[in-house]
Design an enzyme around this catalytic site. Structure first.
Site, PDB file in Angstrom:
ATOM      1  N   HIS A  84      37.610  46.974 -44.013  1.00  0.00           N
ATOM      2  CA  HIS A  84      37.750  46.826 -45.469  1.00  0.00           C
ATOM      3  C   HIS A  84      36.832  45.743 -46.051  1.00  0.00           C
ATOM      4  CE1 HIS A  84      41.012  43.675 -44.875  1.00  0.00           C
ATOM      5  NE2 HIS A  84      40.508  43.218 -46.002  1.00  0.00           N
ATOM      6  N   ASP A 220      41.327  48.435 -38.374  1.00  0.00           N
ATOM      7  CA  ASP A 220      40.593  47.809 -39.475  1.00  0.00           C
ATOM      8  C   ASP A 220      39.514  46.871 -38.922  1.00  0.00           C
ATOM      9  OD1 ASP A 220      39.731  46.889 -41.872  1.00  0.00           O
ATOM     10  OD2 ASP A 220      41.684  46.232 -42.610  1.00  0.00           O
ATOM     11  N   SER A 633      40.705  37.866 -43.877  1.00  0.00           N
ATOM     12  CA  SER A 633      40.402  39.191 -43.365  1.00  0.00           C
ATOM     13  C   SER A 633      39.138  39.148 -42.542  1.00  0.00           C
ATOM     14  CB  SER A 633      40.196  40.162 -44.520  1.00  0.00           C
ATOM     15  OG  SER A 633      41.428  40.627 -44.932  1.00  0.00           O
ATOM     16  N   ASP A 650      45.775  41.355 -42.132  1.00  0.00           N
ATOM     17  CA  ASP A 650      46.830  41.450 -43.149  1.00  0.00           C
ATOM     18  C   ASP A 650      47.993  40.521 -42.808  1.00  0.00           C
ATOM     19  OD1 ASP A 650      47.773  42.425 -45.514  1.00  0.00           O
ATOM     20  OD2 ASP A 650      48.268  44.419 -44.784  1.00  0.00           O
TER      21      ASP A 650
HETATM   22  N1  ASP Z   1      44.363  41.457 -46.421  1.00  0.00           N
HETATM   23  C1  ASP Z   1      43.931  40.115 -46.638  1.00  0.00           C
HETATM   24  C2  ASP Z   1      42.449  39.963 -46.865  1.00  0.00           C
HETATM   25  O1  ASP Z   1      41.839  40.924 -47.288  1.00  0.00           O
HETATM   26  C3  ASP Z   1      44.437  39.216 -45.579  1.00  0.00           C
HETATM   27  C4  ASP Z   1      45.714  38.634 -46.059  1.00  0.00           C
HETATM   28  O2  ASP Z   1      45.873  38.500 -47.270  1.00  0.00           O
HETATM   29  O3  ASP Z   1      46.541  38.264 -45.237  1.00  0.00           O
HETATM   30  O4  ASP Z   1      41.883  38.880 -46.756  1.00  0.00           O
END
Ligand code: ASP
Length: 698
Positions: A84, A220, A633, A650
């Site tokens: 992502h 991911d 992330s 995440d």
């Molecule tokens: N999903 C988050 C990010 O894109 C990681 C998190 O917020 O824990 O940085």
């Protein structure tokens, strides 16, 4: 004078348990070898962090990416991060005929690696404490604006000096509102090429349904390669990739660049997030996301153009919901209030902290002042995230106004050092523009601006749209403005970017005129904020010193996009009574979720490989109790021997509000197991060269 980081001003205290704390590397050293060992890390401290060299060692293999983190995993510049985090590169190379976001990509040879026009990465080289420089430069008894401007000027001066070295990017950062300041020197790499991305159905398996939850089955991760002078970049350090995995209770650490957290805020400031910011953000992102989704259903081009925006809107919306749920469930504002009462009682006993009470009251007053124009400021802040018909003219307006001033006096973000970045974005942003979507988002923003209370009007919006009777008329007007403007045309916009405000005005372009007018209001807002920030710079450190003294142990500062490390253990958790979550998932779990429809559509190739053998055993994701947030992330997750075992991506639902306080019961971060990547590259994609490169170092 800039000097190497010292431990001055930090407290040496009792051992903290693993989990809580996004520690600066210096705080890790300060807590000492015994503490680090207690976290499960047998490595000598000097190997973890080499202060003499100005910062180096294993922690310095945390590389900063746009909004994310990553790390090198081969001597030839191969870097691992999240899928992502590189969607923008996939999008750059996608068309309805060849959709890399959906299908993924594997470069079979170096020649197949796909470059990006705007993806830059930063490899840390040196970390400096510049608190003394900031304090030395302050004029005697400055007022709030004077204080703010002085700190800003020092920051620009230090950054400019630091960036005299070629290929260098430097970042100045304030910790907990000015308790101390640092300068980080990075090698900037601008040639970054895509090597491997799994299909979207793997990288984003479970989509928004699974996002911020556990159990997870998402691969991911992605691989890119950095180049310097046309050759693969040779990093100073890279992680060995472990095939051994981690089991329950094993020690791990996450290294990266967490973006922002709010633990050092006052209870009343937290209440502002709870009562105003997150509800407003949730509503706005929900509305805009619905527009993007609706238009994407009608057109595959719209779907490609908005893929990244959709994802970030969905993510922001669900994050807001999680923050709100967590703030309420954890009674976090009330807890902060209780802590404040303890600190106030402590101050009563400690005359040396007496000023902290005044500082506390002053910070509360800053909040009261901010709330006066909260609704309007919220909308003015969100102009750059929504419609491009609004955002682009604002960018052009600000750029042309700032360009009139000497470089050192310009607003950060619009100095010469920023121009290459801004120019690179023209093309990338154009790929994200889809007229039908954009006009609807534009109209949504206008409607919200027209609904502002009487004392918070945005005059430029009233002048253009105020007389319109209904939503249909607003939509028509937005379409009319877009049709009459040349801003949305890439080549013209590039020219406009180099023009003066007079030249922009002379074009008589309706969107530019609106942009110039709204920009005046945004600059007025910035000026007001500079004063408020000056007050915060004066008072927050005074209050925080009392808070830290009362705590009597090292306290990690709030996240601010600087390098941090957090230590934890592989651990499950119980989200609610009678429910126990275990910390590992496997491909068998993904197969059990498979419906054949997005977002639970395991690709055929993987199902075939699963049917062939023991793929059910393939580890996919795992949980630990590391203290992470957005920006983490893609962060490397390393085991106690310093080997890469996964990439963080995440947090669990109950832990979204950890931005306001760490709760060991539910503080769990979610990582993709690197063995899943190795399995995909071996069994599904047949990329033995890549696997060999990843595993060459033991
Ligand atoms: N999903 C988050 C990010 O894109 C990681 C998190 O917020 O824990 O940085």
């Amino acid at each position: 004078m800039v000097r190497s980081l010292t431990l001055a001003g930090m407290l040496v205290g009792s051992f903290a348990l693993a989990g809580e704390g996004k520690w600066t590397p210096q705080q890790v050293l300060q807590q000492g070898p015994a503490w680090v060992k207690q976290q499960g890390f047998g490595l000598p401290l000097g190997k973890l962090w080499d202060e003499k060299g100005g910062g180096g060692g294993l922690l310095a293999n945390a590389v900063q990416l746009p909004g994310c983190s990553g790390s090198f995993v081969s001597k030839d510049g191969l870097l691992i991060t999240n899928h992502h985090c590189i969607v923008s590169i996939l999008q750059e190379h996608s068309s309805p005929a060849q959709n890399l976001v959906k299908d993924g990509y594997l470069a079979k040879t170096a020649a197949d690696e796909k470059g990006s026009k705007s993806f830059r990465i930063q490899v840390p080289r040196r970390f400096l404490d510049v608190t003394k420089d900031v304090l030395d430069d302050l004029p005697p008894s400055p007022d709030a604006l004077g204080r703010y401007k002085s700190v800003e000027a020092t920051s620009k001066k230090l950054v400019a000096r630091c960036e005299q070295t070629p290929n260098t990017r430097c970042t100045f950062a304030a910790f907990d509102g000015g308790l101390f300041f640092t300068l980080t020197e990075f090698t900037e790499l601008t040639d970054v090429r895509l090597v491997y991305a799994p299909p979207g159905a793997v990288g984003d398996f479970g989509g928004e349904i699974d996002n911020w939850t556990w159990p997870r089955h998402s691969g991911d991760f992605a691989l890119v390669r950095a180049y310097q002078d046309g050759k693969p970049y040779q990093p100073k350090y890279y992680f060995p990739v472990s095939k051994d995995g981690v089991k329950e209770n094993d020690a791990v650490a996450v290294l990266g660049y967490p973006g922002v957290s709010f633990r050092a805020q006052l209870a009343d400031e937290m209440a502002e997030r709870q009562d105003r910011w997150f509800p407003a953000l949730r509503a706005l992102t929900a509305e805009w996301q619905a527009i993007l989704e609706d238009e994407s259903r009608k057109s595959p081009d719209a779907a490609i153009a908005t893929a990244d925006d959709q994802r970030s809107l969905l993510n922001a919306r669900k994050n807001s919901e999680g923050q709100l749920a967590g703030l309420a469930r954890g009674r976090l504002v009330e807890k902060q209030r209780a802590t404040e009462e303890k600190v106030k009682a402590f101050i009563g006993q400690k005359p040396e902290h007496a000023k902290a009470l005044l500082a506390y009251a002053a910070l509360q007053q800053v909040l009261v002042d901010r709330l006066q124009t909260w609704d309007r400021d919220f909308l003015l802040d969100l102009t750059s995230r929504g419609s491009r018909a609004l955002g682009w003219p604002l960018l052009l307006a600000r750029r042309s106004v700032e360009a009139q001033r000497p470089d050192a006096e310009r607003e950060p973000g619009y100095q010469d050092r920023d121009l290459a970045r801004l120019r690179e974005r023209h093309e990338r942003d154009q790929k994200r523009y889809f007229a039908g979507v954009d006009q609807r988002v534009f109209a949504s923003w206008v409607k919200r601006a027209l609904a502002l209370p009487k004392d918070q009007r945005i005059a430029a919006v009233d002048a253009t749209f105020g007389a319109l009777k209904d939503d249909a008329a607003i939509a028509r007007k937005c379409a009319e403005l877009a049709a009459a403007s040349r801003v949305l045309d890439l080549e013209t916009r590039k020219k406009m970017f180099e023009e003066t405000p007079e030249q922009l005005r002379a074009r008589k372009d309706p969107l530019l005129d609106l942009g110039l007018a709204v920009d005046t209001e945004r600059r007025a807002l910035r000026d007001r904020r500079d004063v408020l920030s000056g007050r915060v710079l004066e008072f927050r450190p005074v209050w925080r010193r009392a808070v830290i003294a009362e705590a009597g142990k090292p306290v990690a500062p709030d996240a601010n996009s600087t390098l941090r490390v957090t230590f934890g253990r592989i651990k499950g958790y119980s989200p609610r009574e009678a429910v126990v979550m275990t910390p590992h998932t496997t491909l068998a779990g993904a197969m059990a979720k498979h419906t054949g429809e997005e977002p639970f559509d395991v690709p055929q190739k993987i199902r075939d490989a699963y049917a062939r053998g023991k793929a059910g055993q393939v580890p996919v994701d795992f949980l630990a109790d590391c203290d992470t947030t957005g920006g983490n992330s893609g962060s490397p997750v390393i085991d106690g021997k310093g080997r890469l075992v996964g990439v963080n991506f995440d947090r669990v639902w109950e832990n979204v509000a950890n931005d306001f306080g760490y709760n060991p019961e539910v503080a769990r971060n979610v990582s993709a197991d690197v063995r899943y990547l190795l399995w995909l590259l071996t069994e599904v994609d047949a990329a033995p060269g890549l696997v060999a490169e990843l595993t060459e170092r033991k």
